[in-house]
Design a protein around this motif. Structure first.
Motif, mmCIF file in Angstrom:
data_model
loop_
_atom_site.group_PDB
_atom_site.id
_atom_site.type_symbol
_atom_site.label_atom_id
_atom_site.label_comp_id
_atom_site.label_asym_id
_atom_site.label_seq_id
_atom_site.Cartn_x
_atom_site.Cartn_y
_atom_site.Cartn_z
ATOM 1 N N TYR A 120 -4.679 2.789 2.026
ATOM 2 C CA TYR A 120 -3.450 3.543 2.195
ATOM 3 C C TYR A 120 -2.920 3.320 3.606
ATOM 4 O O TYR A 120 -3.695 3.120 4.552
ATOM 5 C CB TYR A 120 -3.691 5.037 1.982
ATOM 6 N N SER B 231 0.836 -1.205 0.000
ATOM 7 C CA SER B 231 0.000 0.000 0.000
ATOM 8 C C SER B 231 0.869 1.253 0.000
ATOM 9 O O SER B 231 1.995 1.267 0.505
ATOM 10 C CB SER B 231 -0.912 0.015 1.234
ATOM 11 N N LYS B 232 0.337 2.321 -0.594
ATOM 12 C CA LYS B 232 1.039 3.593 -0.634
ATOM 13 C C LYS B 232 1.027 4.235 0.756
ATOM 14 O O LYS B 232 0.042 4.159 1.479
ATOM 15 C CB LYS B 232 0.397 4.531 -1.649
ATOM 16 N N ARG B 233 2.148 4.882 1.089
ATOM 17 C CA ARG B 233 2.312 5.485 2.414
ATOM 18 C C ARG B 233 2.086 6.994 2.347
ATOM 19 O O ARG B 233 2.669 7.681 1.504
ATOM 20 C CB ARG B 233 3.708 5.185 2.971
ATOM 21 N N ILE B 234 1.246 7.485 3.242
ATOM 22 C CA ILE B 234 0.903 8.901 3.281
ATOM 23 C C ILE B 234 1.294 9.474 4.638
ATOM 24 O O ILE B 234 0.968 8.894 5.680
ATOM 25 C CB ILE B 234 -0.608 9.106 3.043
ATOM 26 N N VAL C 182 8.408 14.497 -3.669
ATOM 27 C CA VAL C 182 7.211 13.757 -3.270
ATOM 28 C C VAL C 182 5.986 14.673 -3.411
ATOM 29 O O VAL C 182 6.050 15.865 -3.088
ATOM 30 C CB VAL C 182 7.347 13.247 -1.815
ATOM 31 N N THR D 243 3.662 8.474 -10.096
ATOM 32 C CA THR D 243 4.263 7.162 -10.341
ATOM 33 C C THR D 243 4.230 6.740 -11.809
ATOM 34 O O THR D 243 5.032 5.904 -12.221
ATOM 35 C CB THR D 243 3.562 6.077 -9.512
ATOM 36 N N ASP E 82 4.851 8.220 -0.055
ATOM 37 C CA ASP E 82 4.432 8.400 -1.446
ATOM 38 C C ASP E 82 3.669 9.700 -1.644
ATOM 39 O O ASP E 82 3.516 10.167 -2.774
ATOM 40 C CB ASP E 82 3.560 7.220 -1.881
ATOM 41 N N ILE F 22 -0.968 10.634 -6.545
ATOM 42 C CA ILE F 22 -0.091 9.462 -6.489
ATOM 43 C C ILE F 22 0.029 8.818 -7.862
ATOM 44 O O ILE F 22 1.115 8.410 -8.285
ATOM 45 C CB ILE F 22 -0.611 8.450 -5.448
ATOM 46 N N ARG F 23 -1.069 8.775 -8.587
ATOM 47 C CA ARG F 23 -1.031 8.186 -9.937
ATOM 48 C C ARG F 23 -0.115 8.997 -10.854
ATOM 49 O O ARG F 23 0.692 8.431 -11.595
ATOM 50 C CB ARG F 23 -2.445 8.131 -10.518
ATOM 51 N N GLN G 139 -5.567 10.173 -4.797
ATOM 52 C CA GLN G 139 -5.388 9.117 -5.797
ATOM 53 C C GLN G 139 -4.774 9.668 -7.075
ATOM 54 O O GLN G 139 -3.866 9.061 -7.655
ATOM 55 C CB GLN G 139 -6.737 8.460 -6.092
#
Length: 231
Positions: free
Chosen positions: A27, A2-5, A74, A121, A48, A117-118, A114
């Motif tokens: 997340y 999972s992505k880290r926030i 970031v 990456t 992330d 992050i998309r 979302q």
């Protein structure tokens, strides 16, 4: 995985609301409640995306943002009750990728998380052909693997938004983009006529890549329409 926030919000009730919802979206959320705690977490751990309130104790959100941008691209989304055009311009000018004013819809915030992050990456995925890893125009080279830029042989740090704006122009060299089109393509959101967001990003980008930002050779203004690559 999972992505880290990293969620930086001093109001514990709001922090818990945001964290609870994002965890339901799979997340991993790490919460900080003041600027010093957030800076320490950022130094020790990898994230992330960062959700950043501006009105923080100990170290302000704006100062923290400047610290983050000294070493990292970031994605940073500001969440703040300070919603004046000046505050937004300052936040975006110091390198934030987006600005969400309080009170906000938790659904809208999740969608922006979302999307950010998309965007951050999608350009660092490995390409099958080495030639496709870079895009060059004149003396500027974009590396799609490392999410980095070289300007006249020197490494230049771009924010996620700046990188994507420049990539948009480099891959459509003859096209004129309106501010509305740029916003919809880069922010992946509806445009409500807030030109300040686009103006700030273009100005900051010119300061980083142009020899003379006042007479740009890379990003030209097409008066009354928008912007295009300087060809």
């Amino acid at each position: 995985m999972s992505k880290r926030i990293l969620l930086i919000e001093d109001d514990r009730e709001i922090s818990q609301l945001i964290a609870s919802h994002l965890k339901q979206e799979n997340y991993t959320v790490v919460a900080a409640f003041d600027g010093e705690e957030a800076a320490e977490l950022f130094r020790k751990e990898k994230f992330d995306l960062i959700l950043l309130d501006l009105m923080l104790p100990k170290v302000s959100g704006m100062d923290l943002l400047k610290q983050i941008r000294e070493t990292s691209v970031v994605p940073v989304l500001i969440i703040s009750a300070k919603d004046s055009d000046l505050d937004k311009a300052l936040g975006l000018g110091f390198g934030a990728d987006d600005y969400v004013s309080k009170p906000f819809s938790i659904i809208e915030l999740t969608a922006r998380v979302q999307a950010a992050i998309r965007r951050a990456t999608q350009y660092i995925q490995a390409e099958s052909e080495p030639a496709s890893h870079t895009i060059q125009y004149k003396d500027v080279i974009l590396d799609l693997h490392t999410f980095s830029a070289q300007v006249r042989g020197q490494n230049v740090q771009l924010t996620s938004k700046e990188f994507h704006i420049l990539k948009l122009f480099f891959t459509h060299q003859s096209r004129v983009f309106t501010k509305e089109q740029i916003y919809q393509l880069i922010w992946e959101d509806d445009y409500f006529g807030n030109e300040n967001v686009i103006n700030v990003h273009i100005r900051r980008l010119r300061e980083k890549i142009e020899e003379d930002p006042s007479t740009p050779e890379y990003i030209r203004t097409i008066w009354g329409i928008g912007y295009k690559l300087g060809v």
